[in-house]
Scaffold this motif. Sequence first.
Motif, PDB file in Angstrom:
ATOM      1  N   LEU A 471       0.830  -1.208   0.000  1.00 31.21           N
ATOM      2  CA  LEU A 471       0.000   0.000   0.000  1.00 31.21           C
ATOM      3  C   LEU A 471       0.863   1.255   0.000  1.00 31.21           C
ATOM      4  O   LEU A 471       1.972   1.262   0.526  1.00 31.21           O
ATOM      5  CB  LEU A 471      -0.906   0.026   1.234  1.00 31.21           C
ATOM      6  N   SER A 472       0.336   2.339  -0.587  1.00 31.27           N
ATOM      7  CA  SER A 472       1.009   3.636  -0.504  1.00 31.27           C
ATOM      8  C   SER A 472       0.918   4.141   0.934  1.00 31.27           C
ATOM      9  O   SER A 472       0.218   3.571   1.776  1.00 31.27           O
ATOM     10  CB  SER A 472       0.378   4.623  -1.476  1.00 31.27           C
ATOM     11  N   LEU A 473       1.619   5.255   1.229  1.00 30.94           N
ATOM     12  CA  LEU A 473       1.758   5.708   2.618  1.00 30.94           C
ATOM     13  C   LEU A 473       0.421   5.877   3.332  1.00 30.94           C
ATOM     14  O   LEU A 473       0.241   5.415   4.453  1.00 30.94           O
ATOM     15  CB  LEU A 473       2.532   7.032   2.646  1.00 30.94           C
ATOM     16  N   ASN A 474      -0.514   6.552   2.712  1.00 32.48           N
ATOM     17  CA  ASN A 474      -1.819   6.797   3.332  1.00 32.48           C
ATOM     18  C   ASN A 474      -2.928   6.040   2.607  1.00 32.48           C
ATOM     19  O   ASN A 474      -4.088   6.454   2.623  1.00 32.48           O
ATOM     20  CB  ASN A 474      -2.134   8.300   3.350  1.00 32.48           C
ATOM     21  N   GLY A 475      -2.574   4.947   1.945  1.00 31.16           N
ATOM     22  CA  GLY A 475      -3.557   4.157   1.218  1.00 31.16           C
ATOM     23  C   GLY A 475      -4.435   3.329   2.143  1.00 31.16           C
ATOM     24  O   GLY A 475      -4.048   2.993   3.261  1.00 31.16           O
ATOM     25  N   ARG A 476      -5.626   2.996   1.677  1.00 33.32           N
ATOM     26  CA  ARG A 476      -6.557   2.149   2.440  1.00 33.32           C
ATOM     27  C   ARG A 476      -7.117   1.075   1.511  1.00 33.32           C
ATOM     28  O   ARG A 476      -7.293   1.308   0.302  1.00 33.32           O
ATOM     29  CB  ARG A 476      -7.721   2.979   3.001  1.00 33.32           C
ATOM     30  N   ILE A 477      -7.412  -0.096   2.073  1.00 27.75           N
ATOM     31  CA  ILE A 477      -7.977  -1.192   1.288  1.00 27.75           C
ATOM     32  C   ILE A 477      -9.499  -1.140   1.379  1.00 27.75           C
ATOM     33  O   ILE A 477     -10.062  -1.049   2.474  1.00 27.75           O
ATOM     34  CB  ILE A 477      -7.479  -2.559   1.801  1.00 27.75           C
ATOM     35  N   PHE A 478     -10.140  -1.220   0.224  1.00 30.60           N
ATOM     36  CA  PHE A 478     -11.602  -1.234   0.147  1.00 30.60           C
ATOM     37  C   PHE A 478     -12.043  -2.510  -0.559  1.00 30.60           C
ATOM     38  O   PHE A 478     -11.352  -3.002  -1.454  1.00 30.60           O
ATOM     39  CB  PHE A 478     -12.123  -0.038  -0.669  1.00 30.60           C
ATOM     40  N   VAL A 479     -13.188  -3.039  -0.161  1.00 32.50           N
ATOM     41  CA  VAL A 479     -13.831  -4.091  -0.927  1.00 32.50           C
ATOM     42  C   VAL A 479     -15.148  -3.504  -1.432  1.00 32.50           C
ATOM     43  O   VAL A 479     -15.877  -2.860  -0.680  1.00 32.50           O
ATOM     44  CB  VAL A 479     -14.044  -5.374  -0.102  1.00 32.50           C
ATOM     45  N   SER A 480     -15.411  -3.705  -2.737  1.00 27.75           N
ATOM     46  CA  SER A 480     -16.544  -2.998  -3.342  1.00 27.75           C
ATOM     47  C   SER A 480     -17.131  -3.823  -4.474  1.00 27.75           C
ATOM     48  O   SER A 480     -16.404  -4.515  -5.190  1.00 27.75           O
ATOM     49  CB  SER A 480     -16.061  -1.641  -3.882  1.00 27.75           C
ATOM     50  N   PRO A 481     -18.467  -3.762  -4.652  1.00 25.41           N
ATOM     51  CA  PRO A 481     -19.041  -4.344  -5.867  1.00 25.41           C
ATOM     52  C   PRO A 481     -18.454  -3.651  -7.092  1.00 25.41           C
ATOM     53  O   PRO A 481     -18.144  -2.456  -7.053  1.00 25.41           O
ATOM     54  CB  PRO A 481     -20.544  -4.053  -5.728  1.00 25.41           C
ATOM     55  N   LYS A 482     -18.312  -4.390  -8.163  1.00 27.06           N
ATOM     56  CA  LYS A 482     -17.679  -3.850  -9.359  1.00 27.06           C
ATOM     57  C   LYS A 482     -18.391  -2.607  -9.882  1.00 27.06           C
ATOM     58  O   LYS A 482     -17.747  -1.634 -10.301  1.00 27.06           O
ATOM     59  CB  LYS A 482     -17.643  -4.925 -10.451  1.00 27.06           C
ATOM     60  N   ASP A 483     -19.727  -2.606  -9.828  1.00 28.72           N
ATOM     61  CA  ASP A 483     -20.462  -1.473 -10.388  1.00 28.72           C
ATOM     62  C   ASP A 483     -20.465  -0.249  -9.467  1.00 28.72           C
ATOM     63  O   ASP A 483     -21.007   0.790  -9.804  1.00 28.72           O
ATOM     64  CB  ASP A 483     -21.902  -1.863 -10.744  1.00 28.72           C
ATOM     65  N   HIS A 484     -19.846  -0.372  -8.263  1.00 32.12           N
ATOM     66  CA  HIS A 484     -19.741   0.776  -7.354  1.00 32.12           C
ATOM     67  C   HIS A 484     -18.321   1.345  -7.325  1.00 32.12           C
ATOM     68  O   HIS A 484     -18.028   2.233  -6.520  1.00 32.12           O
ATOM     69  CB  HIS A 484     -20.131   0.368  -5.924  1.00 32.12           C
ATOM     70  N   LEU A 485     -17.463   0.844  -8.193  1.00 30.68           N
ATOM     71  CA  LEU A 485     -16.050   1.222  -8.147  1.00 30.68           C
ATOM     72  C   LEU A 485     -15.856   2.731  -8.286  1.00 30.68           C
ATOM     73  O   LEU A 485     -15.077   3.347  -7.549  1.00 30.68           O
ATOM     74  CB  LEU A 485     -15.276   0.493  -9.254  1.00 30.68           C
ATOM     75  N   ASP A 486     -16.568   3.342  -9.211  1.00 35.10           N
ATOM     76  CA  ASP A 486     -16.391   4.776  -9.464  1.00 35.10           C
ATOM     77  C   ASP A 486     -16.859   5.638  -8.303  1.00 35.10           C
ATOM     78  O   ASP A 486     -16.519   6.827  -8.228  1.00 35.10           O
ATOM     79  CB  ASP A 486     -17.145   5.188 -10.738  1.00 35.10           C
ATOM     80  N   ALA A 487     -17.628   5.053  -7.397  1.00 32.43           N
ATOM     81  CA  ALA A 487     -18.141   5.829  -6.265  1.00 32.43           C
ATOM     82  C   ALA A 487     -17.169   5.847  -5.085  1.00 32.43           C
ATOM     83  O   ALA A 487     -17.386   6.581  -4.110  1.00 32.43           O
ATOM     84  CB  ALA A 487     -19.486   5.251  -5.815  1.00 32.43           C
ATOM     85  N   LEU A 488     -16.103   5.065  -5.147  1.00 29.93           N
ATOM     86  CA  LEU A 488     -15.151   5.010  -4.037  1.00 29.93           C
ATOM     87  C   LEU A 488     -14.362   6.315  -3.938  1.00 29.93           C
ATOM     88  O   LEU A 488     -13.823   6.801  -4.930  1.00 29.93           O
ATOM     89  CB  LEU A 488     -14.169   3.849  -4.225  1.00 29.93           C
ATOM     90  N   THR A 489     -14.292   6.874  -2.752  1.00 32.72           N
ATOM     91  CA  THR A 489     -13.492   8.075  -2.509  1.00 32.72           C
ATOM     92  C   THR A 489     -12.634   7.843  -1.273  1.00 32.72           C
ATOM     93  O   THR A 489     -12.937   6.979  -0.440  1.00 32.72           O
ATOM     94  CB  THR A 489     -14.384   9.308  -2.288  1.00 32.72           C
ATOM     95  N   CYS A 490     -11.569   8.615  -1.152  1.00 33.43           N
ATOM     96  CA  CYS A 490     -10.677   8.427  -0.005  1.00 33.43           C
ATOM     97  C   CYS A 490     -11.339   8.960   1.266  1.00 33.43           C
ATOM     98  O   CYS A 490     -12.222   9.822   1.222  1.00 33.43           O
ATOM     99  CB  CYS A 490      -9.334   9.108  -0.242  1.00 33.43           C
TER     100      CYS A 490
END
Length: 747
Positions: A471-490
């Motif tokens: 992971l990058s320094l401030n990265g976080r792991i998310f699990v998401s349905p494929k069709d919700h990928l674009d909705a992921l924000t930090c």
Amino acid sequence: MYVPAQNTCLKDRKVSGRLVRRCAPGTELVDWLLSLSSSIHTRAQAAGMWQALLEEGVISHVNKEQPFKDKCFLYRFWQDEDGPTTLPPLEDVATAEEQIQDSLGTLIHRGPDAVLRMILRKQSHERTPDDLETIYEELLHIRALSHLSNSVKRELSSVIVFEAHPRAGTVLFHQGDEGRSWYIIVRGSVDVVIHGKGTVNTLHEGDDFGKLALINDAPRAATIVLRENNCHFLRVDKENFNRILRDVEANTVRLKEHGKDVLILEKINTPSKQLFSSHFKYTVMAGTAQKMLEHLLETRLDGRGTMGGGDNFIVTSAQDPFLDDFLLTHIVIDSANQDKEFVLACKRRVIQFVYRWVTTIRQPVFEDDVAVEFLEDLASELESDCIQWNALQEEASLMHHVMSQLRRVYCADHTYCTLRLPVDTPAEAIKIVAAEKLKMRSTDELLLVEVKSNGERVTFKDNDISIPTALSLNGRIFVSPKDHLDALTCLSEQEEPTQGIDADIELFSTKELAYYMTLFDWDLFWCVHEYELLYHTFGRHHFGQITANLDVFLRRFNEIQFWVVTEICMTTSLSKRVALLRKFIKLAAYCKEYQNLNAFCAIVMGLSNVAVSRLSLTWEKLPSKFRKLYTEFESLIDPSRNHRAYRVSVGKLQPPVVPFMPLLLKDMTFTHEGNKTSLDGLVNFEKMHMLAQTMRTIRFCRSRHLVLEPPSPKSEGEVKSYISCLRVIDNQRVLTSMSQKLEPRRS
């Protein structure tokens, strides 16, 4: 470039009885450039900058005879060639003086290329050893030459020449002409034109042409036309092309089976005064894995109880590191009635090979259950053979040493987040466990994704491993349905500093900070195994192995780099910011002194980050000696000429060294992507050798233990805690915004 009238460098001088206006010798022009900027460190660097100006017609030798030389040859600016000229108005002078530092920066980058072109214009007999080394290093990074061995590239260094053409539409040669040269495009592009067909192809920078006519001794098969202005080429003429290739074939031995090559050897060129075992006359260029192993056992391990080469083993191993290369890279390659003496010789070779394998590779051998089982079986068989043959006692001692290593096996640590899973857990398993815990619908097509602090999303493949450490320094792991990928924000917390120790860095001694940083970084570097570079370069999933130690060490580089930027951008007081800037430059100096080059490069790159470099008020108040020191550091990590300045500096160091790891990985990647692993069904061992050379750098850097004289302790516990947990913002947008609030843009 404007030279002030009051500068005494330019004068009217008599040359062979005629008056030459406003000219100056090369030595004085170099002196003048050195006086203008502390960024110009050597006379050679300044001479290169003048050579760039000479190429562009800004200056010229008074008789048009010489390239630029730091000697008494006279040069003048083009404006002065046609007799007296009026001086520019004062406004133009003021503008020129404001822009001169930017112009010098541009020239500093153009200088090395101009010097290379000047060297390439020399006749072969005029090229010095340094000239040849400069050309050779350039040839290492040319795509069209990647299939050639390094020895061939060295031969080409003495004969390859530079050729330039200024205008598009120029015909380099016509279809049907005699083939006289082989060309490589350095800048620009050309069209390949065939009678009756027109343009059939366009070649660009890095491509080559003209080779087939030389190899086949046939007329040119096409016409080559320049597609754009100012095209540059490297050229090898027919006589040299044929001689070098013919010599390559004369020095090459090919072993065939059923009409196919199974082993290709190249003769080792060694000084006649140097004595080597007869086994070391050839090194391996390519071969099948089986034949290379047979050749290794027969030539590098002689079966008489000693390593091939006898007393000269260490020397010859350095000259021909075939055994070392094979052991370091074999994971990439793929993995009888005889008399008593022959059987014993074979057994000795096997034990010697296993001993070298274990002592070279160390821990990963014992992490493989199959390898451990093999070693245990081999040790048992050897014990029986010692009794049966009444021999192999020395080999039994070696095997005892190997088996003693088994007691040092350790279990891999686990990395914890909200889930407790091993580091080598594949992405698919993490995804499934997370989905169950979060009660997500199993019918949805789920993705495991890293969301970085800048909002970038990286989707993991199901077979990816080492997810947490990558992971990058401030990265976080998310699990998401494929069709919700674009909705992921930090998360909002990702744009804030990581949780570090709350302390005022100015309270710590700079030397103490550098000391404990070096100890901390050395421990991380010591844990990185050479194999991890291969896993990282070829892809962890190909080997099913983790690169956790390498990931953590690379993460440390990014952590230090962004820590520097974060601390400066979070300091609102101008005076404190200047003091902090000075402290970071001193910290870089101490890290360099301790040979912690990974931290040194990270600090300097942090200071050159746009969020810091744009703080002109801060830099203006920095004492000149610190500005000069920073400029020297910046030139040391200059990436031009393939990081030549850094490589030359590191080449003078003795271990222990904490190296600049991103550059080593860049070298591994360049070797991997620029060279095929297999050639016509044979393992390309020249590629294995180049990979192993980079891996050996790691071994060299830690061939001695780190022993540093500790500074006078002031706050040991606090410093150690502080440097192990730095506060970091790695979102460039956030850092730049903070910087602009500190010092708004000047209107």
